[in-house]
Design an enzyme around this catalytic site. Structure first.
Site, short mmCIF file in Angstrom:
data_model
loop_
_atom_site.label_atom_id
_atom_site.label_comp_id
_atom_site.label_asym_id
_atom_site.label_seq_id
_atom_site.Cartn_x
_atom_site.Cartn_y
_atom_site.Cartn_z
N CYS A 105 44.02 37.92 40.44
CA CYS A 105 43.99 39.21 39.70
C CYS A 105 43.44 38.98 38.32
O CYS A 105 42.99 40.07 37.56
CB CYS A 105 45.17 39.96 39.81
SG CYS A 105 45.93 40.43 41.18
N HIS B 80 45.94 45.37 34.13
CA HIS B 80 45.66 44.97 35.36
C HIS B 80 46.40 46.17 36.20
O HIS B 80 47.86 46.38 35.90
CB HIS B 80 46.21 43.69 35.69
CG HIS B 80 46.44 43.33 37.35
ND1 HIS B 80 45.31 43.87 38.14
CD2 HIS B 80 47.14 42.86 38.04
CE1 HIS B 80 45.60 43.28 39.35
NE2 HIS B 80 46.80 43.10 39.37
N ASN C 169 46.11 48.02 43.98
CA ASN C 169 45.80 47.00 43.33
C ASN C 169 44.57 46.30 43.68
O ASN C 169 44.69 45.81 44.92
CB ASN C 169 46.82 45.92 43.48
CG ASN C 169 46.84 44.56 42.49
OD1 ASN C 169 45.79 44.20 42.36
ND2 ASN C 169 48.07 43.91 42.61
#
Length: 325
Positions: free
Chosen positions: A112, A252, A282
């Site tokens: 990520c 994020h 996500n």
């Protein structure tokens, strides 16, 4: 000499997978997912889709936004944990599809945090005088890596791509500060066991579902909040600003509760926090560039505004960057 994002682009698959769709295949409910994550929908690629095809569309939009031709690129960096193949890199596939014949290309595997790690590499190359223009991409097809019998992970992730064209600029513009960190001792909190050299592709690996993503959610949550807050303080202080100076905070897009906890600790709330995970979930390395591109489309920042980015992912890896847009 510094580096600045001069063009942004995003792309997500047309197909949506809602919480109601997930109710039909795993023991969960729309209310349970929304309460714990804030996610309502996520985008899902068709079986057999190539990550590089999705990255291509986002990259073409970023190049058009920047007014830059593919042939002008010196570097192509793709942050991804879901490549087209183990070899060669997705960045090389993207280079061929773009026709960026003058660039060198590589993938950056930082989960990520992949886009911020890639952005830092591009910035370093430009500051060193080794490049003038770079394409930095975050692109993921995580739907191919999910176990749809595991409700703790399959509800979280989606597919998408975001791209940024980065070019040289004066030192008081663009990327003002960037700080990256990692802790390999905590690798087991988020990982995919195989196939790899530790767990080669065998019938046992498949029967034990070791090719799918695994995550220790509660422990990951604690580390994510603490580490992202710490790194945000470092980059803002290094650049000589305060959180009150920020026009926008783009974290994020992992979990709304994580984003809320970080925002409260930093004193950044309301419209200054950009959130789109309710519609995309996500998207790992794609989450920040996709969100930044969408924020630009929505007019959430203007030229000269200060924008703070922060990410956290498997590795563990984390980092933050302060940009003057």
């Amino acid at each position: 000499m510094g580096s600045k994002i001069v063009g942004l682009g995003m792309h997500a698959p047309h197909k949506k997978r809602s919480n109601y769709d997930l109710e039909k295949i795993v023991d969960t409910t729309d209310g349970w997912i929304v309460e714990r994550t804030g996610i309502k929908n996520r985008r899902v690629s068709e079986p057999g889709a190539a990550n590089s095809d999705m990255a291509l569309v986002a990259s073409q939009k970023a190049l058009a936004d920047a007014g830059v031709r593919a042939e002008e690129l010196d570097i192509i960096l793709v942050g991804t944990a879901s490549p087209d193949m183990v070899l060669p890199s997705t960045a090389c596939f993207l280079q061929a599809k773009l026709g960026a014949s003058n660039a060198w290309a590589m993938d950056v595997v930082a989960a990520c945090s992949g886009f911020l790690y890639s952005l830092s590499v591009a910035d370093s190359q430009i500051r060193a005088g080794r490049a003038k223009k770079a394409l930095v991409v975050g692109s993921e097809i995580l739907s191919a890596l999910l176990d749809y019998t595991d409700r703790s992970t399959c509800i979280l992730f989606g597919d998408g791509a975001g791209a940024a064209v980065v070019a040289e600029c004066d030192n008081n513009e663009g990327l003002l500060a960037c700080h990256l960190q990692s802790d390999g001792n905590l690798w087991d909190l988020i990982h995919i066991p195989g196939p790899g050299t530790i767990n080669p592709l065998t019938p046992d690996l498949i029967s034990n579902r070791m090719m799918y993503l695994r995550m220790a959610g509660n422990e990951t949550f604690k580390h994510a909040v603490t580490k992202m807050c710490d790194v945000c303080h470092k980059v803002v202080a290094e650049a000589g600003y305060s959180f009150d100076d920020l026009a926008l905070f783009v974290p994020h897009q992992a979990n709304e509760r994580i984003i809320s906890a970080i925002g409260k600790r930093l004193g950044i709330t309301g419209d200054r926090v950009f959130i789109n995970l309710d519609q995309y979930g996500n998207t790992s390395a794609a989450s920040i560039p996709l969100a930044l591109a969408e924020a630009k489309i929505q007019g959430r920042f203007r030229s000269g505004d200060l924008v703070l980015l922060v990410a956290f992912g498997s590795g563990l890896t984390w980092g933050a960057a302060l940009l003057r847009m």
